[in-house]
Design a protein around this motif. Structure first.
Motif, PDB file in Angstrom:
ATOM      1  N   UNK A 154       0.818  -1.068  -0.115  1.00 42.35           N
ATOM      2  CA  UNK A 154       0.099  -0.008   0.000  1.00 42.35           C
ATOM      3  C   UNK A 154       0.970   1.384   0.014  1.00 42.35           C
ATOM      4  N   UNK A 155       1.905   1.202   0.762  1.00 38.91           N
ATOM      5  CA  UNK A 155       2.845   2.525   0.918  1.00 38.91           C
ATOM      6  C   UNK A 155       3.256   2.826  -0.423  1.00 38.91           C
ATOM      7  N   UNK A 156       3.533   1.754  -1.060  1.00 39.95           N
ATOM      8  CA  UNK A 156       4.193   2.175  -2.731  1.00 39.95           C
ATOM      9  C   UNK A 156       3.391   2.667  -3.543  1.00 39.95           C
ATOM     10  N   UNK A 157       2.163   2.917  -3.256  1.00 36.31           N
ATOM     11  CA  UNK A 157       1.163   3.187  -4.320  1.00 36.31           C
ATOM     12  C   UNK A 157       0.953   4.895  -4.107  1.00 36.31           C
ATOM     13  N   UNK A 158       1.428   5.715  -4.914  1.00 35.12           N
ATOM     14  CA  UNK A 158       1.110   7.182  -4.950  1.00 35.12           C
ATOM     15  C   UNK A 158      -0.129   7.358  -4.690  1.00 35.12           C
ATOM     16  N   UNK A 159      -0.668   8.237  -3.579  1.00 35.55           N
ATOM     17  CA  UNK A 159      -1.916   8.691  -3.509  1.00 35.55           C
ATOM     18  C   UNK A 159      -2.615   8.245  -2.288  1.00 35.55           C
ATOM     19  N   UNK A 160      -2.145   7.094  -1.761  1.00 35.87           N
ATOM     20  CA  UNK A 160      -2.471   6.255  -0.591  1.00 35.87           C
ATOM     21  C   UNK A 160      -1.750   6.991   0.525  1.00 35.87           C
ATOM     22  N   UNK A 161      -2.345   7.003   1.828  1.00 33.99           N
ATOM     23  CA  UNK A 161      -1.859   7.208   2.959  1.00 33.99           C
ATOM     24  C   UNK A 161      -1.955   5.745   3.818  1.00 33.99           C
ATOM     25  N   UNK A 162      -1.095   5.484   4.666  1.00 33.07           N
ATOM     26  CA  UNK A 162      -1.140   4.157   5.123  1.00 33.07           C
ATOM     27  C   UNK A 162      -0.931   4.388   6.923  1.00 33.07           C
ATOM     28  N   UNK A 163      -1.841   3.936   7.826  1.00 31.59           N
ATOM     29  CA  UNK A 163      -1.458   3.978   9.167  1.00 31.59           C
ATOM     30  C   UNK A 163      -1.860   2.946   9.764  1.00 31.59           C
ATOM     31  N   UNK A 164      -1.014   2.662  10.899  1.00 35.26           N
ATOM     32  CA  UNK A 164      -1.250   1.461  11.861  1.00 35.26           C
ATOM     33  C   UNK A 164      -1.386   1.714  13.309  1.00 35.26           C
ATOM     34  N   UNK A 165      -2.430   1.619  13.932  1.00 34.21           N
ATOM     35  CA  UNK A 165      -2.191   2.038  15.432  1.00 34.21           C
ATOM     36  C   UNK A 165      -1.630   0.916  16.268  1.00 34.21           C
ATOM     37  N   UNK A 166      -0.983   1.142  17.325  1.00 29.53           N
ATOM     38  CA  UNK A 166      -0.687  -0.007  18.193  1.00 29.53           C
ATOM     39  C   UNK A 166      -1.316  -0.187  19.425  1.00 29.53           C
ATOM     40  N   UNK A 167      -2.045   0.735  19.827  1.00 27.23           N
ATOM     41  CA  UNK A 167      -2.807   0.567  21.081  1.00 27.23           C
ATOM     42  C   UNK A 167      -4.128   1.252  20.956  1.00 27.23           C
ATOM     43  N   UNK A 168      -4.976   1.028  21.950  1.00 21.92           N
ATOM     44  CA  UNK A 168      -6.322   1.417  21.850  1.00 21.92           C
ATOM     45  C   UNK A 168      -6.454   2.978  21.837  1.00 21.92           C
ATOM     46  N   UNK A 169      -5.529   3.671  22.527  1.00 22.84           N
ATOM     47  CA  UNK A 169      -5.787   5.362  22.447  1.00 22.84           C
ATOM     48  C   UNK A 169      -5.315   5.940  21.158  1.00 22.84           C
TER      49      UNK A 169
END
Lengths: 352, 109
Positions: A154-169
């Protein structure tokens, strides 16, 4: 398909303060509030409506917000994401779910060729405010296609942002943030961290990106401060790296853990800031080594800290094999000892 | 705790209904997966239906002699919230175990 009925979570008063929530509950609450705040948001996916999602993330939302706004789709990811494109064109903010990360593959055409570049293709007249929720990574001993690590793709595709949380907050605040962006965001939820509870400050975030409670929502986050070495991780690997840091402390090694959070764009300044201090870095991820995001992280660190690095940036990752299912997961996902070995290799390195 | 409703499945050959002969479990009872929960009679046969899952019985639908349509609620279970989805298992939070120890001479130059 069985039907699940669960009591609605209580409505949160403003300034509810800090509560102990699982990531499931935190995400559910975030979606509930997003639906309440923006009448243009719609949530859909396989089992998202009546059942409330196989991971309970959309539990109770259909009953509360109606079948027009939270609904089930056929088992066709290309349709789920294709419909998202149309809804976004029509002025909606779709929050689709692919039930498991491996099910994103049938929708790659929609994600890469439509969602990611429609804004570009239309010269800004057709933005794609789509928040794609993807239960991601391994750790629940599921069968094939139910555990993947697609961040580099996903990160390789121009136009997409990618995020991944690691905790509930972070899950609560990053999802609310992502679901109010004008651009597509791939929201990768670490499945194996869905159930553990943690403190969540529910104070509503300010309009800008810096919330007094949620902290800065755009960059990386120092999960633990240390002096000797930086462990860089995201998603489910953050909690494992925090465990490793505890163990390393027993041996007198003071480790900093940097939770990258945003995988596109990557917070290069935070990487440089941390490693400029520690001068050593190990990046940990579940995805295969070759062309994994660890290579990108290693390069950003090297570029920012070449003069002060004491050793090449080490990568501790999955192997270059299809993501294994069931019991073999433990042999594939970086474990405590493999991460410790990686740290030891960096500590031992001597120039010349 | 979440409630999961189990509707009467098609018991074979496209039959559209079944008659309850006798319930083998009662509300409040903890049942295991595959434990017989109810005796049913169709126009073809009488059979025992095994439980599709483990859980606590919350409600049962249909007294003996009553007919239930395929797809109508048969029994409702209560299961813990942390029961995983359709696939996979909930990971246990265990104390980390290690075999590797670190050794380093950290020259602070």
């Amino acid at each position: 398909m069985s039907e699940t009925i669960t009591e609605m979570p209580p409505v949160i008063p403003a300034a509810a303060g800090i509560q102990q929530l699982s990531m499931q509950q935190a995400l559910n609450r975030a979606l509930d509030e997003v639906l309440a705040q923006n009448p243009k948001t719609v949530i859909f996916g396989e089992d998202c409506g009546r059942l409330g999602g196989v991971f309970r993330i959309t539990d109770g939302l259909q009953a509360k917000h109606g079948e027009d706004r939270v609904f089930d789709t056929p088992l066709a990811e290309s349709g789920i994401l294709g419909m998202s494109v149309g809804l976004a064109m029509a002025g909606f903010h779709p929050i689709p779910e692919v039930q498991f990360d491996g099910f994103a593959y049938p929708a790659i055409n929609q994600i890469v060729c439509q969602i990611a570049r429609m804004n570009y293709r239309s010269r800004g007249t057709l933005p794609m405010p789509i928040t794609l929720r993807v239960p991601s990574f391994g750790g629940i001993r599921a069968p094939e296609h139910h555990g993947e690590s697609l961040e580099a793709l996903f990160a390789h595709v121009p136009g997409l942002k990618v995020v991944s949380p690691s905790n509930p907050h972070d899950a609560y605040h990053l999802l609310k943030y992502a679901a109010t962006r004008p651009d597509p965001v791939i929201f990768m939820e670490p499945k194996s961290r869905y159930w553990q509870k943690g403190p969540v400050d529910l104070t509503p975030a300010a309009a800008d990106t810096t919330a007094p409670d949620g902290g800065n929502l755009t960059g990386a986050r120092v999960a633990r401060e240390g002096r000797h070495l930086t462990l860089v991780a995201w998603g489910a690997m953050v909690s494992r790296c925090l465990q490793v840091a505890e163990l390393a402390a027993e041996d007198g090694i003071d480790i900093e853990v940097l939770d990258l959070r945003w995988l596109k764009p990557i917070d290069a300044e935070a990487l440089a800031r941390s490693v400029a201090k520690t001068r050593r870095a190990v990046v940990v991820h579940e995805a295969p080594l070759t062309s994994g995001l660890g290579a990108e992280v290693a390069q950003l660190i090297t570029q920012g800290c070449f003069d002060t690095l004491k050793a090449p940036v080490e990568r501790v990752t999955g192997f270059d094999v299809p993501y294994p299912s069931g019991d073999l997961e433990d042999e594939y996902i970086p474990n405590i000892d493999r991460i410790l070995f990686g740290i030891q290799r960096v500590l031992e390195y001597r120039r010349g | 705790m979440a409630e999961i409703s189990f509707p009467l499945p098609d018991l074979g050959e496209g039959l559209i209904e079944a008659t309850v002969l006798d319930w083998l479990v009662e509300p409040g009872q903890q049942v295991e997966r595959n434990q017989p929960i109810v005796e049913l009679e169709t126009s073809k046969s009488a059979l025992e239906l095994p439980s599709p899952q483990a859980g606590k019985v919350v409600r049962i639908h249909g007294a003996p002699g009553e007919t239930i349509n395929v797809g109508a609620p048969l029994i409702v279970f209560e299961v813990p919230d942390d029961t995983a989805g359709i696939v996979g298992t909930v990971p246990k939070d265990e104390a980390p175990k290690r075999r590797v120890r670190l050794s380093a001479v950290l020259d602070e130059d």
